[in-house]
Design an enzyme around this catalytic site. Structure first.
Site, PDB file in Angstrom:
ATOM      1  N   CYS A   1      10.713 -49.734  -5.348  1.00  0.00           N
ATOM      2  CA  CYS A   1      11.917 -49.004  -5.304  1.00  0.00           C
ATOM      3  C   CYS A   1      13.198 -49.327  -6.009  1.00  0.00           C
ATOM      4  O   CYS A   1      14.196 -48.295  -6.002  1.00  0.00           O
ATOM      5  CB  CYS A   1      12.209 -48.805  -3.575  1.00  0.00           C
ATOM      6  SG  CYS A   1      11.079 -48.085  -2.820  1.00  0.00           S
TER       7      CYS A   1
ATOM      8  N   CYS B   1      16.362 -51.518  -0.446  1.00  0.00           N
ATOM      9  CA  CYS B   1      15.056 -52.211   0.103  1.00  0.00           C
ATOM     10  C   CYS B   1      13.896 -51.989  -0.862  1.00  0.00           C
ATOM     11  O   CYS B   1      14.022 -50.854  -1.513  1.00  0.00           O
ATOM     12  CB  CYS B   1      14.697 -52.070   1.671  1.00  0.00           C
ATOM     13  SG  CYS B   1      14.411 -50.111   2.127  1.00  0.00           S
TER      14      CYS B   1
ATOM     15  N   HIS C   1      14.983 -39.763  -2.582  1.00  0.00           N
ATOM     16  CA  HIS C   1      14.719 -41.134  -2.992  1.00  0.00           C
ATOM     17  C   HIS C   1      13.272 -40.979  -4.118  1.00  0.00           C
ATOM     18  O   HIS C   1      12.016 -41.327  -3.728  1.00  0.00           O
ATOM     19  CB  HIS C   1      14.373 -41.794  -1.777  1.00  0.00           C
ATOM     20  CG  HIS C   1      13.747 -43.285  -2.172  1.00  0.00           C
ATOM     21  ND1 HIS C   1      13.960 -43.818  -3.482  1.00  0.00           N
ATOM     22  CD2 HIS C   1      13.087 -44.261  -1.472  1.00  0.00           C
ATOM     23  CE1 HIS C   1      13.604 -45.032  -3.323  1.00  0.00           C
ATOM     24  NE2 HIS C   1      13.041 -45.223  -2.195  1.00  0.00           N
TER      25      HIS C   1
HETATM   26  C1  LIG Z   1       8.834 -38.250   6.301  1.00  0.00           C
HETATM   27  C2  LIG Z   1       7.977 -37.565   5.630  1.00  0.00           C
HETATM   28  C3  LIG Z   1       6.474 -37.762   5.747  1.00  0.00           C
HETATM   29  C4  LIG Z   1       8.239 -36.132   5.692  1.00  0.00           C
HETATM   30  O1  LIG Z   1       7.442 -35.463   4.681  1.00  0.00           O
HETATM   31  P1  LIG Z   1       7.557 -33.840   4.704  1.00  0.00           P
HETATM   32  O2  LIG Z   1       6.876 -33.346   5.887  1.00  0.00           O
HETATM   33  O3  LIG Z   1       7.096 -33.217   3.500  1.00  0.00           O
HETATM   34  O4  LIG Z   1       8.876 -33.598   4.901  1.00  0.00           O
HETATM   35  P2  LIG Z   1      10.057 -32.444   4.557  1.00  0.00           P
HETATM   36  O5  LIG Z   1      11.291 -32.824   4.093  1.00  0.00           O
HETATM   37  O6  LIG Z   1       9.414 -31.418   3.953  1.00  0.00           O
HETATM   38  O7  LIG Z   1      10.487 -32.286   6.275  1.00  0.00           O
HETATM   39  C5  LIG Z   1       9.500 -31.354   7.099  1.00  0.00           C
HETATM   40  C6  LIG Z   1      10.335 -30.424   8.094  1.00  0.00           C
HETATM   41  O8  LIG Z   1      10.995 -31.122   8.623  1.00  0.00           O
HETATM   42  C7  LIG Z   1      12.248 -30.315   9.071  1.00  0.00           C
HETATM   43  N1  LIG Z   1      13.360 -31.291   8.508  1.00  0.00           N
HETATM   44  C8  LIG Z   1      13.386 -32.045   7.478  1.00  0.00           C
HETATM   45  N2  LIG Z   1      14.733 -32.866   7.579  1.00  0.00           N
HETATM   46  C9  LIG Z   1      15.321 -31.875   8.225  1.00  0.00           C
HETATM   47  C10 LIG Z   1      16.912 -32.008   8.687  1.00  0.00           C
HETATM   48  N3  LIG Z   1      17.698 -32.815   7.934  1.00  0.00           N
HETATM   49  N4  LIG Z   1      17.228 -30.940   9.503  1.00  0.00           N
HETATM   50  C11 LIG Z   1      16.393 -30.039  10.172  1.00  0.00           C
HETATM   51  N5  LIG Z   1      15.086 -30.075   9.654  1.00  0.00           N
HETATM   52  C12 LIG Z   1      14.661 -31.147   8.816  1.00  0.00           C
HETATM   53  C13 LIG Z   1      12.069 -29.075   8.454  1.00  0.00           C
HETATM   54  O9  LIG Z   1      11.602 -28.331   9.347  1.00  0.00           O
HETATM   55  C14 LIG Z   1      11.088 -29.587   7.248  1.00  0.00           C
HETATM   56  O10 LIG Z   1      10.260 -28.317   6.865  1.00  0.00           O
HETATM   57  P3  LIG Z   1      11.075 -27.141   5.993  1.00  0.00           P
HETATM   58  O11 LIG Z   1      11.723 -27.770   4.763  1.00  0.00           O
HETATM   59  O12 LIG Z   1       9.911 -26.420   5.698  1.00  0.00           O
HETATM   60  O13 LIG Z   1      11.988 -26.506   6.697  1.00  0.00           O
HETATM   61  C15 LIG Z   1       8.145 -37.923   3.922  1.00  0.00           C
HETATM   62  O14 LIG Z   1       9.533 -37.490   3.696  1.00  0.00           O
HETATM   63  C16 LIG Z   1       8.175 -39.297   3.525  1.00  0.00           C
HETATM   64  O15 LIG Z   1       7.176 -40.041   3.606  1.00  0.00           O
HETATM   65  N6  LIG Z   1       9.241 -39.839   3.537  1.00  0.00           N
HETATM   66  C17 LIG Z   1       9.291 -41.510   3.463  1.00  0.00           C
HETATM   67  C18 LIG Z   1       9.120 -41.770   1.833  1.00  0.00           C
HETATM   68  C19 LIG Z   1       9.087 -42.895   1.621  1.00  0.00           C
HETATM   69  O16 LIG Z   1       8.231 -44.002   2.194  1.00  0.00           O
HETATM   70  N7  LIG Z   1       9.637 -43.642   0.634  1.00  0.00           N
HETATM   71  C20 LIG Z   1       9.874 -45.106   0.231  1.00  0.00           C
HETATM   72  C21 LIG Z   1      10.596 -45.616   1.068  1.00  0.00           C
HETATM   73  S1  LIG Z   1      10.775 -47.550   0.881  1.00  0.00           S
END
Ligand SMILES: CC(C)(COP(=O)(O)OP(=O)(O)OC[C@H]1O[C@@H](n2cnc3c(N)ncnc32)[C@H](O)[C@@H]1OP(=O)(O)O)[C@@H](O)C(=O)NCCC(=O)NCCS
Length: 429
Positions: free
Chosen positions: A97, A414, A381
């Protein structure tokens, strides 16, 4: 040692990865090539002869999945794809990252000691739609003897940090909410417009029903190639051509109630707190900077924007990788002979709200000076792009009248598998 300055910075908008990504039809090399072309344009380096004379190297980053379109030394191949001069070298680095910041540090270090010429490009790219995080992972059978293999999944580490350091769901959701509000406000005023490159591209029709990708009606600086769009059209996917000029994942309509109602995604027991709402997004984007020594600055005839004062990395237990900035920041401050009260702004990537809340509390950081225009949760990110994305946005902050008092900015993040990185940027007056 020579002094090295950032003289230009540019990035693509940040697309939210997945079926609705605004960059579903643009490959990682092309996102990179767009940034290269824009940086060359901004520096008056469009002429190939001039490029060959002036630019020493290109240090690019992609991480975790340096294969397929991100493989084969993307830093170099994307340079050729951008129609850059063959004489300019190119490499690709990976510090997960922190890769986008690490590429800048490598370029700066070689230039400082006289081994890197007078002008280099540095930055990074990640396309998490085309190459999902974790794709192709092949873990050594013995690794589990030395680390908790759960920590290969970053969401798991976010849960461990929350549990071990008592970070509540409410604190995480509050942090995520504030991140979206800050980013929405900044987006409304086009705060990062000066460093964001508008790109004409075919996007999934449904993706623009939710968000207008070009609210300020900007002209496209580049038009993306249509190989992938053609292939999608043949499969019957409906795409529309638009100019993408803002970051896709910011949600101005975020509410605390909405966040509180979201299900946990990485663990499901009664202690689980990490949701899609309080995690960083997955994204597609590229960002880069042009670095120059004093001699390079003269050759380019540009005004330096900022310089790297110091840089540090630390290592720690992989399962609590999220607390990395709380260790890397004191180390970089000590290395620079500085104290925390000298820092005017804090740009600490939000991988997850749990680790962000931990770092904010552990270092007692002023909330009104932390991630002032949002961060990983609200901006996105795109792993190896993030460090360079933050550097780009810091140049925009330094040019913003709201921050005319700012001299020093800490950038930190991080890093998966248990480390952290921190850098101190200083405005060049
Ligand atoms: C957490 C994770 C699995 C979610 O993946 P995802 O399901 O594709 O996430 P999305 O952003 O599409 O959100 C899914 C749903 O949650 C809801 N949602 C997400 N953020 C929201 C917010 N701020 N407010 C309201 N609803 C929200 C929505 O319903 C969204 O669906 P929509 O876009 O169709 O409306 C993914 O983002 C992830 O793996 N994140 C971490 C990445 C990581 O590890 N990076 C390295 C770090 S070291």
């Amino acid at each position: 040692m020579k002094e090295v300055f950032v003289v230009e910075a540019a990035r693509t908008p940040i697309a939210r990865a997945g079926k609705q990504s605004w960059f579903i039809n643009v490959r990682a090399e092309e996102l990179t090539a767009i940034v290269y072309k824009e940086l060359r344009k901004r520096c008056g380096l469009e002429d190939k002869k001039k490029q060959a004379e002036i630019i020493d190297d290109v240090v690019w980053a992609t991480c975790a999945n340096a294969f397929m379109e991100q493989g084969l030394n993307i830093g170099r191949l994307a340079w050729i794809l951008s129609d850059g001069a063959y004489e300019v070298a190119g490499c690709t680095v990976d510090r997960f990252c922190a890769s986008g910041l690490q590429s800048i540090q490598y370029a700066v270090s070689t230039m400082m000691c006289g081994w890197g010429g007078d002008v280099q490009f540095a930055g990074g790219v990640q396309h998490m739609t085309h190459i999902p995080m974790g794709a192709g992972a092949d873990i050594h059978p013995d690794l589990g003897k030395y680390m908790d293999l759960g920590a290969i999944n970053m969401g798991y580490t976010a849960e461990i940090v929350a549990r071990r350091f008592n970070i509540t769901r409410e604190e995480q959701d509050q942090f995520a909410y504030e991140s979206h509000m800050k980013a929405a406000k900044a987006q409304e005023k086009d705060k990062v417009g000066s460093v964001t490159i508008p790109v004409k591209v075919k996007v999934p029709a449904a993706s623009i029903a939710k968000r207008n990708p070009n609210p300020f009606n900007k002209e496209a600086a580049y038009v993306a190639s249509d190989h992938l769009a053609k292939a999608r059209a043949e499969k019957g996917e409906e795409d529309v051509e638009v100019v993408v000029a803002i970051d896709q994942g910011t949600r101005p309509d975020t509410t605390l109630e909405g966040l509180a109602a979201m299900p946990t995604v990485f663990m499901q027991d009664e202690k689980a707190t990490v949701t899609a709402g309080n995690s960083s997004q997955i994204n597609d984007a590229a960002a880069g900077v042009v670095l120059a020594t004093e001699e390079g600055v003269k050759k380019l005839g540009l005004k330096p924007k900022m310089k790297l004062v110091s840089y540090a990395v630390i290592g720690l237990e992989p399962e609590i990788m999220g607390i990395g900035p709380a260790l890397a920041i004191p180390k970089v401050l000590k290395r620079a002979g500085m104290t925390q009260d000298q820092i005017d702004l804090w740009e600490i990537n939000e991988a997850f709200a749990s680790q962000s809340v931990y770092v904010q509390k552990a270092l007692n950081l002023p909330k009104d000076r932390l991630n002032v225009w949002g961060s990983g949760i609200s901006i996105g990110h795109p792993l190896a792009c993030t460090g360079a994305r933050i550097a780009c946005d810091i140049t925009a902050m330094l040019a913003d009248p709201d921050f005319s008092d700012v001299e020093y900015v800490v950038e930190s993040m991080c890093i998966g598998h248990g480390h952290g990185a921190a850098a101190i940027w200083q405005r060049v007056k």
